[in-house]
Design a protein around this motif. Structure first.
Motif, PDB file in Angstrom:
ATOM      1  N   ASP A  65       0.896  -1.119   0.036  1.00 55.77           N
ATOM      2  CA  ASP A  65       0.153   0.006  -0.040  1.00 55.77           C
ATOM      3  C   ASP A  65       0.712   1.091   0.018  1.00 55.77           C
ATOM      4  N   ASP A  83       1.981  11.565   3.917  1.00 54.28           N
ATOM      5  CA  ASP A  83       0.740  10.907   4.711  1.00 54.28           C
ATOM      6  C   ASP A  83       0.804   9.632   5.032  1.00 54.28           C
ATOM      7  N   TRP A  84       1.273   8.840   3.975  1.00 53.86           N
ATOM      8  CA  TRP A  84       1.517   7.340   4.328  1.00 53.86           C
ATOM      9  C   TRP A  84       2.180   7.087   5.641  1.00 53.86           C
ATOM     10  N   TYR A  85       3.460   7.861   5.680  1.00 51.65           N
ATOM     11  CA  TYR A  85       4.365   7.523   6.565  1.00 51.65           C
ATOM     12  C   TYR A  85       3.769   7.939   8.087  1.00 51.65           C
ATOM     13  N   HIS A  86       2.816   9.197   8.067  1.00 48.56           N
ATOM     14  CA  HIS A  86       2.435   9.389   9.356  1.00 48.56           C
ATOM     15  C   HIS A  86       1.378   8.457   9.734  1.00 48.56           C
ATOM     16  N   GLU A  87       0.715   7.792   8.887  1.00 50.54           N
ATOM     17  CA  GLU A  87      -0.228   6.847   9.323  1.00 50.54           C
ATOM     18  C   GLU A  87       0.356   5.388   9.592  1.00 50.54           C
ATOM     19  N   ASN A  88       1.499   5.033   9.089  1.00 50.31           N
ATOM     20  CA  ASN A  88       1.967   3.980   9.190  1.00 50.31           C
ATOM     21  C   ASN A  88       3.399   3.765   9.633  1.00 50.31           C
ATOM     22  N   TRP A  89       3.855   4.875  10.293  1.00 54.23           N
ATOM     23  CA  TRP A  89       5.481   4.749  10.638  1.00 54.23           C
ATOM     24  C   TRP A  89       5.695   3.607  11.591  1.00 54.23           C
ATOM     25  N   GLU A  90       4.633   2.990  12.358  1.00 56.68           N
ATOM     26  CA  GLU A  90       4.966   1.956  13.091  1.00 56.68           C
ATOM     27  C   GLU A  90       5.143   0.486  12.395  1.00 56.68           C
ATOM     28  N   ARG A  91       4.948   0.175  11.355  1.00 51.81           N
ATOM     29  CA  ARG A  91       5.241  -0.701  10.331  1.00 51.81           C
ATOM     30  C   ARG A  91       6.506  -0.833   9.773  1.00 51.81           C
TER      31      ARG A  91
END
Length: 96
Positions: A65, A83-91
């Motif tokens: 994704d 935006d993707w990083y801010h939402e998925n940084w933990e992954r």
């Protein structure tokens, strides 16, 4: 005389501080520093601070994704990546 010198020094210091803050804002603002469409090494530099595309692939590009622009060469939309990083940084941690 000392009071006048102190006033001049205070004005000079305030001017330097203002200039330094403006420069820091431009340097740290990824939306000014990077183009709208990133290549792989620009994307890596924006996210990791290095152009190491191997680490970029291992941490980010491997996710199905992760935002990309389909084509012959890897391209990534800057704002969607942010935006993707801010939402998925933990992954994004590298797992051993």
């Amino acid at each position: 005389m000392n009071e006048l010198m102190n006033q001049l020094l205070d004005q000079f210091e305030a001017g330097l501080m203002d200039r330094a803050l403006k420069v820091m804002h431009v340097v740290t603002d990824e939306k000014r520093r990077f183009p709208m469409e990133l290549n792989k090494s620009q994307c890596s530099e924006m996210l990791l601070g290095t152009r190491d595309t191997g680490t970029f692939d291992e941490r980010f590009n491997c996710h199905k994704d992760f935002p990309r622009i389909e084509g012959r060469r890897d391209k990534f939309p800057r704002d969607a990546v942010i935006d993707w990083y801010h939402e998925n940084w933990e992954r994004t941690a590298v797992r051993s």
